[in-house]
Design a protein around this motif. Structure first.
Motif, short mmCIF file in Angstrom:
data_model
loop_
_atom_site.label_atom_id
_atom_site.label_comp_id
_atom_site.label_asym_id
_atom_site.label_seq_id
_atom_site.Cartn_x
_atom_site.Cartn_y
_atom_site.Cartn_z
N THR A 328 -59.42 114.68 90.96
CA THR A 328 -60.34 114.83 92.08
C THR A 328 -61.38 113.73 92.07
OG1 THR A 328 -61.78 116.41 93.23
CG2 THR A 328 -61.94 116.33 90.83
N LEU A 330 -65.26 112.87 92.00
CA LEU A 330 -66.45 113.54 91.49
C LEU A 330 -67.73 113.04 92.14
CD1 LEU A 330 -65.60 113.51 87.67
CD2 LEU A 330 -65.23 115.37 89.29
N TYR A 342 -61.70 112.06 88.44
CA TYR A 342 -61.29 112.80 87.25
C TYR A 342 -59.76 112.76 87.18
CZ TYR A 342 -60.91 116.70 83.92
OH TYR A 342 -60.63 117.48 82.82
N VAL A 366 -64.95 119.91 85.25
CA VAL A 366 -64.96 119.21 86.53
C VAL A 366 -66.21 119.64 87.29
CG1 VAL A 366 -63.74 118.84 88.70
CG2 VAL A 366 -62.45 119.14 86.58
#
Length: 382
Positions: A328, A330, A342, A366
């Motif tokens: 994803t 961040l 990430y 996360v």
């Protein structure tokens, strides 16, 4: 680099000429085409990189260099010459015995800043969280106190701003930005100038977004400043636009993405033409969009490029099923045009123009990362 070397050669040549004339007991007439030592040295030192260690290391060369690098007028010119401050690190949550807001540096030695140097002091408690960073400031929400705090990590200053009563019952988000607009002002090099706080709110009883300049809609995404407007993502992959000059809010429809990218992570960015854009990350690809508005006011989204992460040296090879699913975006740094992603239990920065990656650290948590950019010269601030 060649220009810097040429200036340095001219400086040393002139110093040698002056040394010869002093030994002969007389002084030369200054050539009209060359500035004096001080001005020439200023031109040389202006071209040093804007990293935290550059000027302190230059200042130990001799008394003349120290005089130049500590001159407030030179520091102002140095920041104006570079315009964009470096990415010093990011603010985010630390997980351990307790959850708190911490600073994580991104630069390598000797520019690496100790995390404790940018402590937010009383604002880093568990119940508080960062709304965003911009222009050398950090905006922290303190729900228990019903206020937001503007922190200046470099100077250590803090200013508290009460949340308007009509915003206290709704979800909220916010942004901070420097209010100085005088000619020659450089954002990220100021730590005592006036600031603006923009708060966005989505009241629970209806779906009308409210905004004020002092100047809150919790979409879970930090704001991005593009031109004279702030942008937030909404839940439908569109965005909210808050015009700072007109103090008006509008909804913008997002691009027509494919199913893969619609279900990926999305980040508002500054496109290369200085217009608002989007980066969509659906492993292993990053897709970059920009929004074009024609002379009739009709907006169109265009794909600038699509990049396969497998082709970027420095990122992990193809993941197997056990490792995938958590990739994803961040965060995003406006001044340096870097995204934080990430991948494979690690956090990376990726420069969107060059697609150059850098691994920051490994983690299994996360969370949102808030990049912090600023000019910083150790020893020149409280």
């Amino acid at each position: 680099m060649q220009e810097h070397s040429a200036l340095l050669t001219r400086f040393h040549q002139k110093r040698r000429e002056q040394h010869v004339w002093r030994r002969r007991g007389s002084s030369p007439a200054a050539p009209a085409s060359l500035p004096d030592d001080y001005d020439l040295l200023r031109e040389i030192l202006l071209r040093l990189p804007p990293q935290p260690s550059s000027l302190p290391r230059a200042s130990v060369v001799c008394k003349l260099w120290r005089a130049v690098t500590t001159d407030p007028k030179f520091l102002q010119c140095f920041r104006a010459h570079h315009r964009k401050p470096p990415l010093l690190g990011y603010f985010g949550a630390a997980f351990g015995d307790k959850v708190e807001i911490v600073f994580r540096p991104t630069l390598d030695h000797p520019d690496r800043i100790p995390p404790e140097r940018f402590s937010l002091r009383g604002c880093s408690r568990r119940e508080n969280y960062v709304l965003g960073c911009r222009h050398g400031r950090v905006l922290v929400d303190c729900p228990a106190q019903k206020e937001v705090v503007v922190c200046e990590p470099i100077s250590g200053g803090q200013r508290r701003v009460a949340v308007p009563p009509e915003f206290k019952n709704g979800f909220h988000d916010g942004a901070v930005l420097c209010a100085a607009g005088d000619q020659g002002h450089v954002h990220g090099g100021c730590h005592s100038c006036p600031f603006k706080v923009v708060l966005l709110c989505m009241p629970e009883e209806d779906n009308r977004a409210l905004a004020c300049l002092y100047a809150r809609y919790d979409c879970g995404y930090p704001s991005i400043l593009v031109g004279d407007a702030l942008y937030w993502l909404d839940m439908s992959n569109g965005m909210l636009e808050f015009d700072l000059d007109g103090q008006s809010i509008s909804v913008i429809t997002g691009p027509p993405m494919t199913d893969d990218f619609c279900h990926g992570s999305i980040q508002i960015i500054k496109a290369e033409d200085g217009v608002v854009g989007l980066a969509s990350f659906s492993y292993p690809s990053i897709q970059i969009w920009q929004r074009k508005v024609n002379c009739n006011g009709v907006a169109t989204w265009l794909v600038c490029k699509t990049v396969d992460l497998h082709n970027i040296i420095g990122l992990p090879p193809q993941l197997d099923e056990r490792d995938s699913g958590m990739e994803t975006i961040l965060g995003y740094a406006e001044d340096t045009n870097d995204i934080l992603i990430y991948v494979h239990s690690s956090v990376y920065t990726v420069q969107l123009k060059s697609m150059q990656p850098k691994k920051l650290h490994e983690t299994h948590h996360v969370m949102d990362y808030h990049p912090f950019t600023s000019f910083y010269t150790p020893g020149t601030h409280a």
